[in-house]
Scaffold this active site. Structure first.
Site, PDB file in Angstrom:
ATOM      1  N   LYS A  39       0.858  -1.331   0.144  1.00  0.00           N
ATOM      2  CA  LYS A  39       0.240   0.282  -0.100  1.00  0.00           C
ATOM      3  C   LYS A  39       0.939   1.079  -0.052  1.00  0.00           C
ATOM      4  O   LYS A  39       0.120   2.507   0.081  1.00  0.00           O
ATOM      5  CB  LYS A  39      -1.140   0.689   0.771  1.00  0.00           C
ATOM      6  CG  LYS A  39      -1.802  -0.812   0.585  1.00  0.00           C
ATOM      7  CD  LYS A  39      -3.058  -1.022   2.431  1.00  0.00           C
ATOM      8  CE  LYS A  39      -4.226  -1.908   1.928  1.00  0.00           C
ATOM      9  NZ  LYS A  39      -3.890  -3.677   1.767  1.00  0.00           N
TER      10      LYS A  39
HETATM   11  C1  LIG Z   1      -4.456  -4.723   1.247  1.00  0.00           C
HETATM   12  C2  LIG Z   1      -3.919  -5.541   0.425  1.00  0.00           C
HETATM   13  C3  LIG Z   1      -3.832  -6.475  -0.137  1.00  0.00           C
HETATM   14  C4  LIG Z   1      -5.266  -6.590  -0.940  1.00  0.00           C
HETATM   15  O1  LIG Z   1      -4.659  -5.435  -1.781  1.00  0.00           O
HETATM   16  P1  LIG Z   1      -6.179  -5.237  -3.439  1.00  0.00           P
HETATM   17  O2  LIG Z   1      -6.083  -3.853  -3.186  1.00  0.00           O
HETATM   18  O3  LIG Z   1      -6.551  -4.436  -1.431  1.00  0.00           O
HETATM   19  O4  LIG Z   1      -7.008  -6.046  -3.160  1.00  0.00           O
HETATM   20  C5  LIG Z   1      -2.911  -8.194  -0.348  1.00  0.00           C
HETATM   21  N1  LIG Z   1      -1.844  -7.765   1.281  1.00  0.00           N
HETATM   22  C6  LIG Z   1      -1.344  -7.222   1.572  1.00  0.00           C
HETATM   23  C7  LIG Z   1      -0.361  -7.285   1.920  1.00  0.00           C
HETATM   24  C8  LIG Z   1      -2.381  -6.022   1.743  1.00  0.00           C
HETATM   25  O5  LIG Z   1      -2.149  -5.233   2.828  1.00  0.00           O
END
Ligand SMILES: *Cc1c(COP(=O)(O)O)cnc(C)c1O
Length: 532
Positions: A119
């Protein structure tokens, strides 16, 4: 090059938004999500002209197709990008690691930012964008007249820390992140509460994650409070987050092409998926013209997306459980009335994938509109999406037409991965790879899906997106690897995590999960910021 780009709402209510509108509003006022009025195509010479570009240069090239230069002048855009990725530890920003050359299995490591999760790639940029737009609006204004933004969010881990690291120290922005007291992993709690910048506030609420999420929704719905403090959101529906994520699909494509210069690579991207933000960025890359065979949506046991690709029906299943990250539930449906299954990959524990609405719009636009002009068809697509979302809220589900489902299957495959298989794959990759690679449980969901493709004799390159550093999710990693010779969790732990336990922390306790109580705390802390 597209010289101007504007945005519309997936629910057809409005169009003509600037990029700045989409970033600062987050959500359209008709409840829809912002999408570009058209998906830009790539310049004719992109394959050669972009092939040696750095991550930052690629970001600039791609963002320039979605943001008009009259909105953000090129020099400003470059400096925003350079500032956003200067916080990453890897020189490549998102390096591509070959896990198994013979099997053509690669990992795209997205966790080299400040919080060790993918993120960061988006939220480092979003934080700088917020600051940039506010600074511009405030230029020449007296202190008392300056616009400010109060970002409020709930988290059970990843989103909150990435948002805090994206917004710490930013001018005219205050951040309030609610988490359920004592119910998030110690590393994630320490990561958030050890950020001591004056504009960052962690609220530890006695209650569950769903309580926190419900309070945040109530605050946004509180017109008075919202008008007084100008609430902003950084959740995964913000268009700028999707945009930032498109870059690493291109970056890894070029890294792969460089490694296999004699091939025309046409990889499959395998994406561990929760709110459908990460994989949706891949869809935009594909539509822009990046060669890829398919995108694979890999879900954990919270499998609403996998069920959709199997059946064409998108349906909320009530399962007992609690505390979901993301967890955007259909408007008006309270998260705690359903709950999701708690799994070993908690950042993907969601009931409904909020960004899926964007894909639905494109499926409807391509297959279910009859109007003469583009504008008319855009409106029709918006009407269709609005009806589907109304059914999701009222009937807890809807089905798409055969034509829409077939179209969705042309670009995507899907796989569902259990906790047991997640652990199995962490073990398999550790013991089977020369480098003794340690996967985090989210990345393991993706790799498990890729291994199934191999079993089905798929022989092309597969790029699995690796979304978190294993040390963030020690529980699952320990389950898989404890007792295996040579494995020691301490070896996995980055230096940055070692001092966290004893670092100075600041956190505000909220004794009860009540909106009024949270409002009081927020207003008191905002007053404190002003007077300091
Ligand atoms: C947020 C997140 C995801 C999922 O991503 P999306 O965009 O919500 O599909 C997968 N792995 C980790 C570690 C995350 O923080």
């Amino acid at each position: 090059m597209v010289s101007s780009q504007s945005y519309l709402s997936t629910r057809g209510g409005s169009s003509g938004f600037s990029f700045e509108d989409t970033v600062l509003k987050g959500l359209a006022s008709d409840g829809g999500l912002f999408i570009p009025e058209s998906i830009p195509s790539l310049p004719a010479d992109w394959q050669t002209a972009w092939s040696t570009a750095s991550f930052e240069e690629l970001a600039f090239n791609i963002f320039s197709l979605y943001i008009s230069p009259s909105e953000i002048p090129p020099a400003d855009l470059r400096s925003l990008i350079s500032k956003s990725y200067s916080t990453f530890r890897a020189p490549d920003i998102t390096p591509l690691v070959t896990l198994d050359g013979a099997q053509r299995l690669h990992l795209l490591e997205l966790f080299h930012g400040p919080t060790f999760a993918f993120k960061d790639v988006a939220l480092q940029f979003v934080g700088n964008l917020f600051e940039y737009f506010l600074q511009r609006r405030n230029a020449g204004k007296e202190d008392g007249e300056k616009e400010s933004l109060t970002v409020v969010g709930a988290t059970s881990g990843d989103t909150g820390s990435a948002a805090i690291y994206g917004l710490r120290g930013k001018e005219n922005i205050s951040v309030f992140i609610l988490h359920p007291k004592g119910k998030i992993s110690p590393i994630q709690e320490a990561q958030m509460t050890s950020v001591l910048d004056g504009n960052v506030h962690n609220l530890a609420v006695v209650g569950t994650f769903d309580n926190c999420q419900d309070i945040v929704k109530e605050l946004f719905a509180d017109a008075d409070f919202n008008a007084r403090h100008k609430l902003g959101a950084v959740n995964s529906i913000n268009w700028a987050r999707i945009l930032a994520q498109i870059v690493y699909y291109f970056h890894s494509y070029f890294a792969l092409a460089k490694r296999y210069p004699s091939e025309h690579t046409n990889p499959r991207f395998v994406v561990p998926t929760g709110n459908f933000g990460d994989v949706l960025a891949g869809y935009f890359a594909k539509r822009m013209g990046l060669p890829m065979e398919k995108l694979v949506v890999a879900t954990n046991e919270n499998d609403i997306l996998n069920r959709f690709w199997n059946s064409g029906t998108y349906e909320i299943h009530a399962v007992s459980g609690k505390d979901a990250e993301g967890g955007i539930v259909a408007d008006g449906v309270k998260a705690h009335e359903f709950g999701v299954k708690e799994t070993l990959s908690p950042a993907m524990d969601i009931l409904v994938s909020s960004n899926f609405e964007r894909l639905l719009w494109y499926l409807a636009f391509e297959k279910e509109t009859k109007g003469e002009g583009v504008e008319e068809r855009q409106k029709e697509a918006g009407e269709r999406v609005k009806a589907m979302m109304a059914d999701l809220k009222g009937k807890r589900g809807f089905s798409v037409t055969k034509a829409m489902l077939n179209l969705a299957r042309m670009d995507f495959d899907s796989e569902r991965v259990s906790d047991e298989q997640t652990v199995e794959t962490i073990k398999k990759i550790y013991t089977g790879s020369e480098t003794k690679y340690v996967l985090d449980p989210h990345s393991s969901v993706g790799v498990t899906a890729a291994l199934r493709n191999l079993d089905a004799e798929y022989s092309n390159h597969q790029i699995c997106l690796s979304t978190a550093h294993p040390a963030k999710f020690s529980h699952a990693v320990d389950l898989a690897l404890n007792g295996i010779e040579g494995y020691n969790f301490e070896d996995v732990l980055p230096d940055q995590f070692k001092g966290l336990a004893v670092a100075e922390k600041r956190v505000e306790y909220v004794e009860k999960a009540e909106k009024e109580l949270v409002k009081e705390v927020i207003e008191r802390l905002l007053e404190g910021e002003k007077s300091s």
